[in-house]
Design a protein around this motif. Sequence first.
Motif, PDB file in Angstrom:
ATOM      1  N   THR A 141      83.739 -27.523 105.657  1.00 19.33           N
ATOM      2  CA  THR A 141      82.628 -28.513 105.175  1.00 19.33           C
ATOM      3  C   THR A 141      82.423 -29.647 105.612  1.00 19.33           C
ATOM      4  N   ARG A 142      81.295 -29.870 106.258  1.00 12.20           N
ATOM      5  CA  ARG A 142      80.925 -31.187 107.238  1.00 12.20           C
ATOM      6  C   ARG A 142      81.375 -32.182 106.075  1.00 12.20           C
ATOM      7  N   LYS A 143      82.014 -33.327 106.765  1.00 14.11           N
ATOM      8  CA  LYS A 143      82.523 -34.541 106.079  1.00 14.11           C
ATOM      9  C   LYS A 143      81.180 -35.316 105.744  1.00 14.11           C
ATOM     10  N   SER A 144      80.929 -35.903 104.500  1.00 12.45           N
ATOM     11  CA  SER A 144      80.024 -36.328 103.877  1.00 12.45           C
ATOM     12  C   SER A 144      79.957 -37.713 104.466  1.00 12.45           C
ATOM     13  N   LYS A 145      80.931 -38.316 104.742  1.00  9.61           N
ATOM     14  CA  LYS A 145      81.055 -39.712 105.288  1.00  9.61           C
ATOM     15  C   LYS A 145      82.137 -39.822 106.555  1.00  9.61           C
ATOM     16  N   LYS A 146      82.067 -40.670 107.321  1.00 15.09           N
ATOM     17  CA  LYS A 146      82.839 -40.715 108.399  1.00 15.09           C
ATOM     18  C   LYS A 146      84.158 -41.277 108.359  1.00 15.09           C
ATOM     19  N   LEU A 147      85.119 -40.543 108.567  1.00 13.17           N
ATOM     20  CA  LEU A 147      86.463 -40.548 108.511  1.00 13.17           C
ATOM     21  C   LEU A 147      87.174 -41.923 109.399  1.00 13.17           C
ATOM     22  N   SER A 148      87.903 -42.502 108.713  1.00 12.14           N
ATOM     23  CA  SER A 148      88.388 -43.671 109.438  1.00 12.14           C
ATOM     24  C   SER A 148      89.227 -43.096 110.466  1.00 12.14           C
ATOM     25  N   SER A 149      89.785 -43.856 111.630  1.00 12.56           N
ATOM     26  CA  SER A 149      90.578 -43.394 112.539  1.00 12.56           C
ATOM     27  C   SER A 149      91.818 -42.955 111.829  1.00 12.56           C
ATOM     28  N   LYS A 150      92.686 -43.541 110.836  1.00  5.05           N
ATOM     29  CA  LYS A 150      93.880 -43.127 110.313  1.00  5.05           C
ATOM     30  C   LYS A 150      93.674 -41.761 109.818  1.00  5.05           C
ATOM     31  N   GLU A 151      92.356 -41.606 109.154  1.00  3.45           N
ATOM     32  CA  GLU A 151      92.101 -40.375 108.198  1.00  3.45           C
ATOM     33  C   GLU A 151      91.953 -39.207 109.379  1.00  3.45           C
ATOM     34  N   GLU A 206      83.463 -30.368 111.914  1.00  2.00           N
ATOM     35  CA  GLU A 206      83.322 -30.823 110.695  1.00  2.00           C
ATOM     36  C   GLU A 206      83.098 -32.255 110.559  1.00  2.00           C
ATOM     37  N   ILE A 207      83.314 -32.975 111.666  1.00  2.00           N
ATOM     38  CA  ILE A 207      83.046 -34.448 111.667  1.00  2.00           C
ATOM     39  C   ILE A 207      81.584 -34.761 112.314  1.00  2.00           C
ATOM     40  N   THR A 208      81.079 -33.593 112.814  1.00  2.00           N
ATOM     41  CA  THR A 208      79.876 -33.719 113.650  1.00  2.00           C
ATOM     42  C   THR A 208      78.462 -33.402 112.813  1.00  2.00           C
TER      43      THR A 208
END
Length: 488
Positions: free
Chosen positions: A206-216, A388-390
């Motif tokens: 699943t594509r991430k709906s929001k941008k993950l933080s560096s820690k995530e 996923e993050i793209t």
Amino acid sequence: MARCRLGTMKKVCFFTSVMILCLYTVFYKMCIQNGNLLLKNGSNSTETKRLEYNLIQCGTQDILRSKEDVDRSNPEYVNQGSSSRIFEAALKDQLHSEIILRINNSRIKRSSKSEIQFKEMAVSKDLLPESLANGDSSRRQQAKEPSIVSNTAAKPTKIKLSLKKQWNSWMIWNEDSSSSNLNRRLRTVKNNYASMNKYAVNFTGTRKSKKLSSKELLCELKQRVQVASVEFGDEPFATCDWQELIPSKNLTQALGPFKTCAVVASAGSILRSGLGREIDGHDAVLRFNGAPTIGFESDVGRRTTIRIINSQVLSRQEHKFHDNNLYRTGVLLVWDPAPYSANLTEWFNHPDYDFFENYKKYRKKNPNQPFYIINPKMQWQLWNIVQEITAENIQRNPPSSGLMGILLMMTLCDQTDVYEFLPSKRRTDLCHYYERFQDQACTMGAYHPLMFEKNLVKRINHGTDEEIHNQGKVTLPGFRTFQCPNTE
């Protein structure tokens, strides 16, 4: 009578000559005094002009560097086949950095304040950054700064330079880079690879709906990517001959833990970096494929702890793998692309490059040389996270050796410094520092989803933008240095 007139004329001429001589003497003294004053004032004027010229030179050089960096983020500039890299597009608004030069000299201007606008300033080749100085005339034409302002006030010679520049906004890799930043050729290549499916990729994530933080994002990598080597007993590596060839200790048991590690990219931009001593100061140094150190020590260092090579190096004769002493230093790791959902047996029967026989040959010839085969499941676990993050479809091919090497060192080390994976101010289209081949794909990616890998690395960077700009250095934390929430 005639004689009287002649005598009178002689007297007139004599007195006239005396008067002329006196006037000449007075005039000569006045000229000498005024001349000395003019020379003195001229010297001050020359010195003022020299200082003014030097200040304008310094300011112009900074403007040119800033303008060059911002111009390179322009897709039109990329399409011209330049040595551009994708940098912060948002910095375009900061292009016209202003130099305010206040020269207080009553002899230059008597008015209280005036402004002189220089619409364009021609710059000599010596002032240009190296990448512009060696370019064509059209590129040098782009390097002209449109506006330089000089303010003059009425006080004795006093010069002040104020550079209004956003030093906290370094020209660095844009972590939101996308296909729109590619030139037409590379965009076509990327789209072709994204539509091809040589490795039978069946992405169900699943594509991430929001941008993950560096820690995530770091926790995603730590919890989902398994850095492992093939071990004896793994099918089909359970036969007696493999028992003698596969190292008895697995990869993470044999290596580390290390405090600090360096990952040295083979990018051409590391030339003239002077990073060699800093790189050698780490506890472990990782290099890739046939990257040499001899002859490049001042830039890349001397030490090699680990070397990751792809299966082509073992398979193709031109690499001379069995004869090259380069492959007898440090610990060797080899990887080969496998089908997306294939198990080890399927991959062993149909490798991308048939390297297994050469691996056996090398191990028998060099039994004391540590040599590991990376488990191919790592590459697709890593690929899934990048996808996923793209927001767009990335190339359906495995990640690069560079990204896999970074993940390996984050597993083994408390801190990993990565050099020139993200391009620095020395960015260039030169693919490798030890070759002369140039292609923008070596930075932006073609077969590998390299541009999107760089986006990921930029997001998890714990270093500064200044370090990326000046040294091409990214600093990443080791996985064992932080805890992640329990996902169970």
